[in-house]
Design a protein around this motif. Structure first.
Motif, PDB file in Angstrom:
ATOM      1  N   PRO A 130       0.872  -1.316  -0.064  1.00  0.00           N
ATOM      2  CA  PRO A 130       0.033  -0.055  -0.128  1.00  0.00           C
ATOM      3  C   PRO A 130       1.073   1.176   0.067  1.00  0.00           C
ATOM      4  N   SER A 131       0.238   2.349  -0.399  1.00  0.00           N
ATOM      5  CA  SER A 131       1.094   3.597  -0.408  1.00  0.00           C
ATOM      6  C   SER A 131       0.737   4.044   1.140  1.00  0.00           C
ATOM      7  N   SER A 185       1.808  -2.248 -18.679  1.00  0.00           N
ATOM      8  CA  SER A 185       0.902  -3.393 -18.767  1.00  0.00           C
ATOM      9  C   SER A 185       0.408  -3.351 -20.241  1.00  0.00           C
ATOM     10  N   ASN A 193       8.296   0.812  -4.036  1.00  0.00           N
ATOM     11  CA  ASN A 193       7.342   1.933  -4.506  1.00  0.00           C
ATOM     12  C   ASN A 193       7.817   2.696  -5.601  1.00  0.00           C
ATOM     13  N   VAL A 240       2.886  -1.217 -14.032  1.00  0.00           N
ATOM     14  CA  VAL A 240       2.446  -2.134 -12.840  1.00  0.00           C
ATOM     15  C   VAL A 240       3.995  -2.581 -12.290  1.00  0.00           C
ATOM     16  N   TRP A 255       5.558  -5.907  -9.808  1.00  0.00           N
ATOM     17  CA  TRP A 255       5.512  -7.298  -9.396  1.00  0.00           C
ATOM     18  C   TRP A 255       6.741  -7.450  -8.612  1.00  0.00           C
ATOM     19  N   THR A 287      -2.954   4.014   4.578  1.00  0.00           N
ATOM     20  CA  THR A 287      -2.914   3.081   3.381  1.00  0.00           C
ATOM     21  C   THR A 287      -4.051   3.245   2.442  1.00  0.00           C
ATOM     22  N   ALA A 321      -4.784   2.617  -2.265  1.00  0.00           N
ATOM     23  CA  ALA A 321      -4.430   1.870  -3.530  1.00  0.00           C
ATOM     24  C   ALA A 321      -4.036   2.861  -4.410  1.00  0.00           C
ATOM     25  N   LEU A 372       2.009   0.552  -7.376  1.00  0.00           N
ATOM     26  CA  LEU A 372       2.197  -0.178  -6.278  1.00  0.00           C
ATOM     27  C   LEU A 372       2.243  -1.805  -6.436  1.00  0.00           C
ATOM     28  N   VAL A 373       2.714  -2.566  -5.914  1.00  0.00           N
ATOM     29  CA  VAL A 373       2.988  -3.944  -5.686  1.00  0.00           C
ATOM     30  C   VAL A 373       1.547  -4.475  -5.309  1.00  0.00           C
ATOM     31  N   ARG A 374       0.817  -4.987  -5.987  1.00  0.00           N
ATOM     32  CA  ARG A 374      -0.491  -5.636  -5.553  1.00  0.00           C
ATOM     33  C   ARG A 374      -0.346  -6.851  -4.629  1.00  0.00           C
ATOM     34  N   LYS A 375       0.566  -7.709  -4.846  1.00  0.00           N
ATOM     35  CA  LYS A 375       0.669  -8.973  -4.189  1.00  0.00           C
ATOM     36  C   LYS A 375       2.118  -9.025  -3.737  1.00  0.00           C
TER      37      LYS A 375
END
Length: 405
Positions: free
Chosen positions: A2-3, A173, A284, A300, A302, A370, A372, A376-379
């Motif tokens: 999260p940011s 992406s 980040n 994106v 990852w 926090t 979205a 940012l890394v989502r997972k």
């Protein structure tokens, strides 16, 4: 990931700075020890040798200087460096010349990895001091074990954690809809898109990290990487690494005959569409670049699903520092929730915190908000430990011998 957006008031800064003295966690601070250190620090000048290659980092350090001046009457001078190894050489030379306690030119240094290992091994550090800092009690030593273990070298309180890092990839992406999830998948992508992938030339830190990620993925025995390197271990653990790099090289940008100078160059080439992806050690970074309108919101980030290399960066105090009390006060301020929240905010830096946010008092947790944001890394993936610091030099030398010309 999260940011993080802080909401910091002057009163919160004052509370954060004094909280350690009010609720100490270690024997030294349980007595009048910390108060004495704070008193001795007033009026001192700290020469902080820290990398100066980023405007965001430099601006953050300038903010720290303003805060410690206001709160503790400390003058903080940012000595901008390009390579921490140069600081190690300077302190080593001072020791050889007999410049003892209080006679050094460096009071604080931003450090980790092989540079820390060298200074610890050669007796060039002051301490232990880190775990006696009042704010250290909020460090996430369980969830982030690298806060006490630097490239598989125990810190033993000789350096104070400052920020987290993990090998991360990012791409637009629209150009790369499917993100490769391993080094083997990256090789397959390079074969299908020749000339669209590369990494910085070693010994650039990001280039070395790219090679170490491959080393960790392909090593027959990862536990061996946590121990000091030997010729036999180097040969055994790189049996699959060099064939992988041999296979990858002809499909790299300019057929692997040239490599960009650094990660910033790779990022720009990705932004221009010349490359498909870029690499970073700050999860980040892409979000930072999107917020600054240097990358499109379609980028994106990852990490490989089975994990990527991660570590902690620290600050340390040389054995002969002139301003040891003030250097400790600065290190403690860097661990305060207020300072960590500001550093984690992508508007200021976006460097992940070393603190265990859920354990913080409610008022300090409120500094970390926090949400979205693009890039940012989502997972987040598991963090894989760095090889022992002693592996860096032989890996870099062998890579240069094979691919550096």
């Amino acid at each position: 990931m999260p940011s993080i957006t802080p909401r910091i008031t002057r009163r919160q800064l004052l509370l954060a700075a004094s909280a350690g003295a009010l609720a100490p966690a270690h024997a030294q601070t349980a007595s009048s020890g910390w108060a004495a250190i704070e008193q001795a620090a007033r009026g001192q000048t700290v020469y902080w040798n820290a990398w100066g290659g980023s405007a965001q980092t430099n601006n953050y350090i300038q903010w720290v200087a303003q805060q410690v001046s206001s709160l503790h009457a400390i003058t903080l001078q940012h000595v901008k460096i390009t390579d921490t190894a140069d600081v190690v050489k300077r302190v080593r030379a001072e020791k050889t010349a007999g410049r003892g306690a209080g006679e050094g030119t460096v009071d604080l240094v931003w450090i980790n990895g092989e540079n820390f290992a060298a200074m610890k091994r050669e007796g060039l550090l002051f301490g232990p001091y880190a775990e006696a800092l009042p704010h250290f009690r909020w460090v996430d030593t369980e969830g982030k074990p690298t806060t006490q273990n630097d490239f598989s070298v125990p810190t033993d309180g000789m350096e104070s954690p400052w920020g987290m890092a993990q090998f991360t990839l990012f791409a637009d992406s629209k150009r790369l809809p499917q993100s490769p999830q391993s080094m083997q998948a990256l090789l397959a992508l390079a074969r299908s898109q020749p000339g669209r992938i590369t990494h910085p030339r070693l010994p650039d830190f990001h280039g070395t990290t790219f090679i170490k990620q491959a080393l960790v993925e392909f090593a027959p025995d990862r536990q061996a990487l946590a121990r000091p390197v030997t010729d036999a271990a180097l040969a055994a653990q790189t049996t699959a690494l060099w064939p992988f790099l041999d296979a990858l090289r002809p499909h790299l940008w300019r057929a692997g005959r040239q490599f960009p100078q650094n990660a910033a160059a790779v990022r720009q080439m990705m932004a221009d569409g010349e490359l498909l992806l870029a690499i970073t050690f700050n999860p980040n970074e892409a979000a930072n670049e999107i917020a600054a309108k240097r990358l499109p919101s379609s980028v994106v980030s990852w990490q490989f699903e089975k994990g990527t290399i991660g570590n902690t960066h620290f600050v340390a105090i040389p054995y002969n520092a002139r301003a040891k009390p003030a250097a400790q006060v600065v290190a403690n301020f860097l661990l305060s929730p207020a300072a960590q929240a500001r550093k984690a905010d992508i508007a200021h830096w976006g460097d992940p915190t070393v603190l265990d946010i859920p354990r913080l008092p409610a008022a300090d947790r409120a500094l970390f908000q926090t949400g979205a944001l693009p890039g940012l890394v989502r997972k987040p993936a598991p963090t894989l430990p760095e090889p022992h610091a002693s592996w860096v030099d032989p890996i870099e030398k062998e890579w240069t011998r094979r691919y550096g010309v």
